[in-house]
Write a protein that holds these residues in place. Structure first.
Motif, PDB file in Angstrom:
ATOM      1  N   PRO A 175       0.815  -1.209   0.000  1.00  0.00           N
ATOM      2  CA  PRO A 175       0.000   0.000   0.000  1.00  0.00           C
ATOM      3  C   PRO A 175       0.852   1.264   0.000  1.00  0.00           C
ATOM      4  N   GLN A 176       0.393   2.291  -0.694  1.00  0.00           N
ATOM      5  CA  GLN A 176       1.086   3.570  -0.742  1.00  0.00           C
ATOM      6  C   GLN A 176       0.133   4.651  -0.239  1.00  0.00           C
ATOM      7  N   PRO A 177       0.074   4.871   1.078  1.00  0.00           N
ATOM      8  CA  PRO A 177      -0.927   5.795   1.623  1.00  0.00           C
ATOM      9  C   PRO A 177      -0.932   7.161   0.959  1.00  0.00           C
ATOM     10  N   LEU A 178       0.225   7.829   0.900  1.00  0.00           N
ATOM     11  CA  LEU A 178       0.279   9.147   0.293  1.00  0.00           C
ATOM     12  C   LEU A 178       1.164   9.171  -0.952  1.00  0.00           C
TER      13      LEU A 178
ATOM     14  N   GLU B 116      10.067   7.325   1.335  1.00  0.00           N
ATOM     15  CA  GLU B 116      10.454   7.281   2.746  1.00  0.00           C
ATOM     16  C   GLU B 116      11.609   8.217   3.085  1.00  0.00           C
ATOM     17  N   ASP B 117      12.306   8.747   2.076  1.00  0.00           N
ATOM     18  CA  ASP B 117      13.417   9.642   2.387  1.00  0.00           C
ATOM     19  C   ASP B 117      12.951  11.003   2.908  1.00  0.00           C
ATOM     20  N   ARG B 118      11.636  11.210   2.942  1.00  0.00           N
ATOM     21  CA  ARG B 118      11.101  12.466   3.510  1.00  0.00           C
ATOM     22  C   ARG B 118      10.769  12.332   4.982  1.00  0.00           C
ATOM     23  N   VAL B 119      11.076  11.184   5.596  1.00  0.00           N
ATOM     24  CA  VAL B 119      10.634  10.941   6.969  1.00  0.00           C
ATOM     25  C   VAL B 119      11.174  11.991   7.936  1.00  0.00           C
ATOM     26  N   ASP B 120      12.452  12.379   7.800  1.00  0.00           N
ATOM     27  CA  ASP B 120      13.007  13.374   8.724  1.00  0.00           C
ATOM     28  C   ASP B 120      12.344  14.730   8.532  1.00  0.00           C
ATOM     29  N   ASP B 121      12.064  15.080   7.272  1.00  0.00           N
ATOM     30  CA  ASP B 121      11.355  16.336   7.016  1.00  0.00           C
ATOM     31  C   ASP B 121       9.986  16.315   7.669  1.00  0.00           C
TER      32      ASP B 121
END
Length: 259
Positions: free
Chosen positions: A13-16, A20-25
């Motif tokens: 599933p791809q919720p948005l 994943e490299d935006r997790v820290d942002d």
């Protein structure tokens, strides 16, 4: 002619649809809005706009490149009950809700539960010995620690408890206070891991009840069971060193655990 999809293939599933490299942002943006911004209002306003502008750009990209397998793409192809397309700005708001309401609330709930188990070894031992207690324990974690407090703006005159409220007044919905109400809960200030009656309002109530309440329960269940299974015995040796975020969302931010 393309082949029909294999029904045996399990699709991730791809919720948005965000990598994943935006997790820290995402983590910092949400902290800036819900936590750090409490003392720095300009920070709160800045990152509120950063989040919405990020999703405006994302929605524009999905409209230009339709067919994605994610929530935003699905919303952009949806229609309202009258058959009208969903307003793109509403899609931006929904994506914003998914991010802001889905990060801090959940890690605060999980962190509070870990704090409790790390300072109450008898409850930790019961959960390890009686795993059937987990569903009720999660409800008690939610009731006792109540991670979320919401607010509303009065839209019409009302008198409650001898207080007159007028349009424009801001009202804090004290979910933690309600969840420790002695008129509703027996021995409300005691954590009872197998509490039988637990109609808490940690997720709110009525039409504004948390849209992600069932997902939050699932995330807590998976995270806490996995932690206890893999770590075993653990403790918070110096509870005084635990730091807590305050404000709209409350939970531990520094939680020194020994195992």
């Amino acid at each position: 002619m393309s082949a029909a999809p294999d029904p045996k293939v399990i699709r991730t599933p791809q919720p948005l649809g965000i990598t994943e490299d935006r997790v820290d942002d995402f983590t910092y943006w949400v902290r800036a809005v819900l936590e750090l911004g409490l003392q720095e209002p300009e920070l709160r306003v800045k990152y509120r706009d950063v989040i919405r502008n990020f999703f405006r750009a994302t929605v524009a990209d999905r409209r230009a490149n339709p067919g994605g397998d994610d929530l935003i793409s699905a919303l952009l192809t949806a229609t309202d009950p009258d058959g009208n397309p969903v307003d793109p700005e509403i899609v931006v708001g929904m994506a914003n809700l998914q991010l802001v309401a889905g990060i801090d609330t959940t890690w605060s709930s999980i962190g509070s539960a870990l704090f409790h188990l790390g300072t109450n070894p008898e409850d930790l031992e019961r959960l390890r010995a009686e795993p059937e207690l987990w569903p009720g324990a999660i409800e008690e974690f939610l009731r006792f620690y109540s991670p979320v407090t919401m607010a509303r703006v009065v839209d019409s005159p009302v008198t409650y408890g001898g207080i007159d409220f007028v349009p424009g007044d801001k009202v804090l919905m004290n979910f933690p206070g309600a969840n420790h109400d002695p008129d509703v809960f027996e021995d409300p200030d005691t954590f009872i891991i197998d509490r039988a009656e637990n109609r808490h309002v940690a997720f709110g109530a009525g039409i504004h009840r948390c849209a992600g309440s069932n997902l939050a329960r699932l995330e807590m269940d998976v995270a806490l069971r996995t932690f206890v299974d893999r770590i075993g015995d653990f403790s918070v040796q110096t509870p005084i060193e635990v730091s807590w975020a305050s404000g709209q969302v409350r939970g531990p931010r520094i939680l020194p655990i020994t195992f």
